[in-house]
Motif scaffolding. Structure first.
Motif, mmCIF file in Angstrom:
data_model
loop_
_atom_site.group_PDB
_atom_site.id
_atom_site.type_symbol
_atom_site.label_atom_id
_atom_site.label_comp_id
_atom_site.label_asym_id
_atom_site.label_seq_id
_atom_site.Cartn_x
_atom_site.Cartn_y
_atom_site.Cartn_z
ATOM 1 N N ARG A 11 0.807 -1.215 0.000
ATOM 2 C CA ARG A 11 0.000 0.000 0.000
ATOM 3 C C ARG A 11 0.846 1.273 0.000
ATOM 4 O O ARG A 11 0.340 2.352 -0.227
ATOM 5 C CB ARG A 11 -1.015 -0.042 1.137
ATOM 6 C CG ARG A 11 -2.129 -1.039 0.790
ATOM 7 C CD ARG A 11 -3.207 -1.095 1.837
ATOM 8 N NE ARG A 11 -2.853 -1.802 3.046
ATOM 9 C CZ ARG A 11 -2.769 -3.108 3.159
ATOM 10 N NH1 ARG A 11 -2.990 -3.873 2.120
ATOM 11 N NH2 ARG A 11 -2.472 -3.664 4.303
ATOM 12 N N ARG A 12 2.149 1.139 0.198
ATOM 13 C CA ARG A 12 3.033 2.302 0.030
ATOM 14 C C ARG A 12 3.240 2.599 -1.447
ATOM 15 O O ARG A 12 3.590 3.707 -1.810
ATOM 16 C CB ARG A 12 4.392 2.044 0.689
ATOM 17 C CG ARG A 12 4.301 1.877 2.205
ATOM 18 C CD ARG A 12 5.610 1.407 2.767
ATOM 19 N NE ARG A 12 5.899 0.095 2.151
ATOM 20 C CZ ARG A 12 7.038 -0.546 2.231
ATOM 21 N NH1 ARG A 12 8.042 -0.018 2.887
ATOM 22 N NH2 ARG A 12 7.213 -1.729 1.672
ATOM 23 N N GLY A 16 -4.118 3.338 -6.206
ATOM 24 C CA GLY A 16 -5.577 3.296 -6.195
ATOM 25 C C GLY A 16 -6.211 3.394 -7.565
ATOM 26 O O GLY A 16 -7.318 3.904 -7.690
ATOM 27 N N ASP A 31 -10.320 0.258 -0.325
ATOM 28 C CA ASP A 31 -10.863 0.810 0.906
ATOM 29 C C ASP A 31 -11.252 2.272 0.697
ATOM 30 O O ASP A 31 -11.178 2.787 -0.432
ATOM 31 C CB ASP A 31 -9.886 0.628 2.073
ATOM 32 C CG ASP A 31 -8.581 1.395 1.908
ATOM 33 O OD1 ASP A 31 -8.501 2.326 1.074
ATOM 34 O OD2 ASP A 31 -7.624 1.079 2.644
ATOM 35 N N GLY A 32 -11.652 2.950 1.741
ATOM 36 C CA GLY A 32 -12.093 4.334 1.646
ATOM 37 C C GLY A 32 -11.023 5.290 1.148
ATOM 38 O O GLY A 32 -11.322 6.341 0.591
ATOM 39 N N ALA A 33 -9.759 4.929 1.334
ATOM 40 C CA ALA A 33 -8.645 5.745 0.855
ATOM 41 C C ALA A 33 -8.197 5.309 -0.539
ATOM 42 O O ALA A 33 -7.156 5.745 -1.010
ATOM 43 C CB ALA A 33 -7.476 5.660 1.828
ATOM 44 N N ARG A 34 -8.988 4.439 -1.175
ATOM 45 C CA ARG A 34 -8.699 3.897 -2.509
ATOM 46 C C ARG A 34 -7.412 3.074 -2.534
ATOM 47 O O ARG A 34 -6.699 3.035 -3.524
ATOM 48 C CB ARG A 34 -8.674 4.981 -3.584
ATOM 49 C CG ARG A 34 -10.036 5.599 -3.813
ATOM 50 C CD ARG A 34 -10.196 6.302 -5.132
ATOM 51 N NE ARG A 34 -9.764 5.589 -6.320
ATOM 52 C CZ ARG A 34 -10.475 4.684 -6.998
ATOM 53 N NH1 ARG A 34 -11.664 4.330 -6.580
ATOM 54 N NH2 ARG A 34 -10.000 4.123 -8.087
ATOM 55 N N GLN A 35 -7.126 2.423 -1.430
ATOM 56 C CA GLN A 35 -5.984 1.516 -1.373
ATOM 57 C C GLN A 35 -6.497 0.091 -1.561
ATOM 58 O O GLN A 35 -7.526 -0.283 -1.005
ATOM 59 C CB GLN A 35 -5.270 1.631 -0.019
ATOM 60 C CG GLN A 35 -4.611 2.973 0.187
ATOM 61 C CD GLN A 35 -3.411 3.151 -0.709
ATOM 62 O OE1 GLN A 35 -2.396 2.510 -0.532
ATOM 63 N NE2 GLN A 35 -3.536 4.039 -1.695
ATOM 64 N N HIS A 37 -6.727 -3.983 -1.370
ATOM 65 C CA HIS A 37 -6.538 -5.067 -0.401
ATOM 66 C C HIS A 37 -6.989 -6.358 -1.071
ATOM 67 O O HIS A 37 -8.019 -6.367 -1.756
ATOM 68 C CB HIS A 37 -7.415 -4.871 0.843
ATOM 69 C CG HIS A 37 -7.111 -3.627 1.593
ATOM 70 N ND1 HIS A 37 -6.265 -3.599 2.672
ATOM 71 C CD2 HIS A 37 -7.544 -2.357 1.420
ATOM 72 C CE1 HIS A 37 -6.197 -2.368 3.136
ATOM 73 N NE2 HIS A 37 -6.962 -1.590 2.394
#
Length: 77
Positions: A11-12, A16, A31-35, A37
């Motif tokens: 995720r670093r 997204g 996720d909500g931060a567009r990362q 998973h």
């Protein structure tokens, strides 16, 4: 019995783009931060998940074999 994979997203590195979700909607989520998973970090080998890793514009997805840890993607050079 087929191969089992460990799927990981750095995720670093993830930007997204959502390409992984487009290629493998059952394999990844944002996720909500567009990362990104993985939906299930340890799963049976899946061509859609491999296509998602190959299509990631920043190569944030790695796939290794659960049994032995050899790299599936990115390929070892």
């Amino acid at each position: 019995m087929g191969d089992r994979w460990h799927v990981e997203v750095d995720r670093r590195v993830c930007i997204g783009s959502g390409m992984c979700v487009n290629h493998a909607p059952k394999g990844f989520r944002l996720d909500g931060a567009r990362q990104s998973h993985p939906q299930v970090p340890e799963a049976d080998a899946d061509e859609q998940v491999l296509a998602a890793a190959e299509g990631c514009p920043v190569e944030a997805i790695t796939i290794t074999l659960l049994d032995g840890g050899e790299s599936v993607f990115p390929p070892e050079e």
